[in-house]
Design a protein around this motif. Structure first.
Motif, PDB file in Angstrom:
ATOM      1  N   LYS A  21      -5.062 -10.039  12.940  1.00 46.90           N
ATOM      2  CA  LYS A  21      -3.904  -9.741  12.089  1.00 46.90           C
ATOM      3  C   LYS A  21      -4.165  -8.498  11.238  1.00 46.90           C
ATOM      4  N   VAL A  22      -5.363  -8.410  10.659  1.00 43.64           N
ATOM      5  CA  VAL A  22      -5.683  -7.235   9.830  1.00 43.64           C
ATOM      6  C   VAL A  22      -5.668  -5.975  10.694  1.00 43.64           C
ATOM      7  N   TYR A  23      -6.212  -6.083  11.896  1.00 43.25           N
ATOM      8  CA  TYR A  23      -6.201  -4.948  12.821  1.00 43.25           C
ATOM      9  C   TYR A  23      -4.763  -4.519  13.132  1.00 43.25           C
ATOM     10  N   ALA A  24      -3.897  -5.476  13.454  1.00 40.36           N
ATOM     11  CA  ALA A  24      -2.506  -5.133  13.824  1.00 40.36           C
ATOM     12  C   ALA A  24      -1.780  -4.470  12.652  1.00 40.36           C
ATOM     13  N   LEU A  25      -1.977  -4.972  11.439  1.00 43.81           N
ATOM     14  CA  LEU A  25      -1.276  -4.394  10.287  1.00 43.81           C
ATOM     15  C   LEU A  25      -1.870  -3.038   9.903  1.00 43.81           C
ATOM     16  N   ALA A  26      -3.195  -2.910   9.977  1.00 41.81           N
ATOM     17  CA  ALA A  26      -3.809  -1.612   9.676  1.00 41.81           C
ATOM     18  C   ALA A  26      -3.328  -0.562  10.677  1.00 41.81           C
ATOM     19  N   GLN A  27      -3.267  -0.942  11.948  1.00 40.42           N
ATOM     20  CA  GLN A  27      -2.763  -0.021  12.978  1.00 40.42           C
ATOM     21  C   GLN A  27      -1.317   0.389  12.668  1.00 40.42           C
ATOM     22  N   THR A  28      -0.501  -0.585  12.286  1.00 39.59           N
ATOM     23  CA  THR A  28       0.915  -0.325  11.998  1.00 39.59           C
ATOM     24  C   THR A  28       1.064   0.608  10.792  1.00 39.59           C
ATOM     25  N   ILE A  29       0.289   0.352   9.741  1.00 35.40           N
ATOM     26  CA  ILE A  29       0.385   1.201   8.540  1.00 35.40           C
ATOM     27  C   ILE A  29      -0.128   2.604   8.863  1.00 35.40           C
TER      28      ILE A  29
ATOM     29  N   HIS B   7     -13.373  -5.051  -0.506  1.00 32.97           N
ATOM     30  CA  HIS B   7     -12.906  -5.849  -1.642  1.00 32.97           C
ATOM     31  C   HIS B   7     -12.966  -5.029  -2.929  1.00 32.97           C
ATOM     32  N   THR B   8     -13.137  -3.723  -2.799  1.00 33.58           N
ATOM     33  CA  THR B   8     -13.273  -2.853  -3.966  1.00 33.58           C
ATOM     34  C   THR B   8     -11.985  -2.043  -4.143  1.00 33.58           C
ATOM     35  N   TYR B   9     -11.261  -2.366  -5.210  1.00 27.79           N
ATOM     36  CA  TYR B   9      -9.950  -1.742  -5.426  1.00 27.79           C
ATOM     37  C   TYR B   9     -10.022  -0.557  -6.374  1.00 27.79           C
ATOM     38  N   THR B  10     -11.202  -0.331  -6.950  1.00 24.27           N
ATOM     39  CA  THR B  10     -11.347   0.818  -7.835  1.00 24.27           C
ATOM     40  C   THR B  10     -12.030   1.947  -7.058  1.00 24.27           C
ATOM     41  N   GLY B  11     -11.735   3.169  -7.415  1.00 21.26           N
ATOM     42  CA  GLY B  11     -12.346   4.319  -6.755  1.00 21.26           C
ATOM     43  C   GLY B  11     -12.030   4.367  -5.270  1.00 21.26           C
ATOM     44  N   VAL B  12     -10.796   4.020  -4.905  1.00 23.43           N
ATOM     45  CA  VAL B  12     -10.418   4.013  -3.492  1.00 23.43           C
ATOM     46  C   VAL B  12     -10.558   5.419  -2.926  1.00 23.43           C
TER      47      VAL B  12
ATOM     48  N   HIS C 226      -9.565   3.810   3.637  1.00 18.56           N
ATOM     49  CA  HIS C 226      -9.929   2.762   2.676  1.00 18.56           C
ATOM     50  C   HIS C 226      -8.678   2.105   2.109  1.00 18.56           C
ATOM     51  N   ARG C 227      -7.718   2.914   1.680  1.00 16.49           N
ATOM     52  CA  ARG C 227      -6.487   2.388   1.090  1.00 16.49           C
ATOM     53  C   ARG C 227      -5.760   1.458   2.071  1.00 16.49           C
ATOM     54  N   ILE C 228      -5.627   1.890   3.308  1.00 18.14           N
ATOM     55  CA  ILE C 228      -4.854   1.105   4.284  1.00 18.14           C
ATOM     56  C   ILE C 228      -5.594  -0.181   4.652  1.00 18.14           C
ATOM     57  N   LEU C 229      -6.925  -0.120   4.746  1.00 18.30           N
ATOM     58  CA  LEU C 229      -7.693  -1.340   5.016  1.00 18.30           C
ATOM     59  C   LEU C 229      -7.474  -2.365   3.895  1.00 18.30           C
TER      60      LEU C 229
ATOM     61  N   ALA D 213       2.524 -12.370  -8.130  1.00 17.64           N
ATOM     62  CA  ALA D 213       1.364 -11.702  -7.524  1.00 17.64           C
ATOM     63  C   ALA D 213       1.811 -10.590  -6.582  1.00 17.64           C
ATOM     64  N   SER D 214       2.920 -10.820  -5.895  1.00 14.78           N
ATOM     65  CA  SER D 214       3.451  -9.787  -4.994  1.00 14.78           C
ATOM     66  C   SER D 214       3.894  -8.567  -5.786  1.00 14.78           C
ATOM     67  N   GLU D 215       4.574  -8.807  -6.897  1.00 15.65           N
ATOM     68  CA  GLU D 215       5.031  -7.686  -7.731  1.00 15.65           C
ATOM     69  C   GLU D 215       3.848  -6.922  -8.317  1.00 15.65           C
ATOM     70  N   ALA D 216       2.823  -7.671  -8.766  1.00 21.20           N
ATOM     71  CA  ALA D 216       1.640  -7.023  -9.331  1.00 21.20           C
ATOM     72  C   ALA D 216       0.928  -6.201  -8.256  1.00 21.20           C
ATOM     73  N   ALA D 217       0.828  -6.762  -7.061  1.00 17.11           N
ATOM     74  CA  ALA D 217       0.133  -6.075  -5.971  1.00 17.11           C
ATOM     75  C   ALA D 217       0.820  -4.762  -5.630  1.00 17.11           C
ATOM     76  N   GLU D 218       2.150  -4.773  -5.665  1.00 17.44           N
ATOM     77  CA  GLU D 218       2.864  -3.552  -5.303  1.00 17.44           C
ATOM     78  C   GLU D 218       2.510  -2.412  -6.253  1.00 17.44           C
ATOM     79  N   GLY D 219       2.260  -2.766  -7.512  1.00 21.73           N
ATOM     80  CA  GLY D 219       1.864  -1.734  -8.465  1.00 21.73           C
ATOM     81  C   GLY D 219       0.388  -1.381  -8.397  1.00 21.73           C
ATOM     82  N   GLN D 220      -0.446  -2.383  -8.154  1.00 20.28           N
ATOM     83  CA  GLN D 220      -1.898  -2.178  -8.308  1.00 20.28           C
ATOM     84  C   GLN D 220      -2.619  -1.827  -7.015  1.00 20.28           C
ATOM     85  N   ILE D 221      -2.142  -2.312  -5.882  1.00 19.37           N
ATOM     86  CA  ILE D 221      -2.899  -2.168  -4.635  1.00 19.37           C
ATOM     87  C   ILE D 221      -2.214  -1.225  -3.655  1.00 19.37           C
ATOM     88  N   PHE D 222      -0.878  -1.320  -3.572  1.00 20.26           N
ATOM     89  CA  PHE D 222      -0.166  -0.609  -2.510  1.00 20.26           C
ATOM     90  C   PHE D 222       0.203   0.807  -2.934  1.00 20.26           C
TER      91      PHE D 222
END
Ligand SMILES: [Fe+2]
Length: 165
Positions: free
Chosen positions: A27-35, A108-113, A118-121, A139-148
């Motif tokens: 699943k991670v492979y398919a989504l990383a490929q898509t992104i 699992h490191t979200y700082t210093g991306v 790295h970002r897409i993984l 959590a979805s709303e927070a993720a959109e600001g912090q991770i994506f």
């Protein structure tokens, strides 16, 4: 079969008998490929991203055995010694081995991306972990600001976890 295809087959063999580890990385492979495709990555970077997605959790079985968990810091410590010989066996060039090993240790490191791979993984693994564990609206709303950061990743987040706004 291309390099990524051989990596997928070898990774399934590595996890043999563990359906949830196999399903997770596919699943991670398919989504990383898509992104990656959605963001128009050039082919060498796309390949590095796809290989990193395939192997990103390679240290999980060893960590469960050694520590009884799959904590990010434990994976970071254990993964290079496992992932580097795995990639060399597949014939991955040395510079790419080192990059993928670094990505695996920092998924699992979200700082210093560092870099779109790295970002897409991080985005792809977050989407799959959220699907597997269930993600609250907050959590979805927070993720959109912090991770994506990628537009493709944000679209997938909103498709997989729809909000009414
Ligand atoms: Fe993962």
């Amino acid at each position: 079969m291309g390099l990524v295809g051989r990596a997928v087959e070898q990774m399934i063999h590595f996890y043999r008998g563990d359906g949830s580890d196999i399903a997770h990385f596919l699943k991670v492979y398919a989504l990383a490929q898509t992104i990656g495709r959605g963001e128009g990555l050039e082919s060498a970077l796309q390949e590095t991203l796809e290989l990193a997605a395939v192997v990103h959790d390679i240290a999980c079985p060893a960590c469960r055995e050694k520590y009884g968990d799959t904590d990010g810091k434990h994976q970071e410590r254990e993964s290079p010694a496992i992932v580097e010989p795995f990639l060399r066996e597949l014939g991955v060039p040395e510079a790419q081995v080192r990059r993928i090993s670094w990505l695996t240790a920092h998924h699992h490191t979200y700082t210093g991306v560092d870099g779109l791979d790295h970002r897409i993984l991080l985005e792809a693994d977050f989407l799959v972990n959220s699907e597997e564990k269930g993600l609250s609206r907050a959590a979805s709303e927070a993720a959109e600001g912090q991770i994506f950061r990628t537009e493709t990743g944000k679209r997938l987040l909103r498709s997989m976890f729809p909000r009414d706004d």
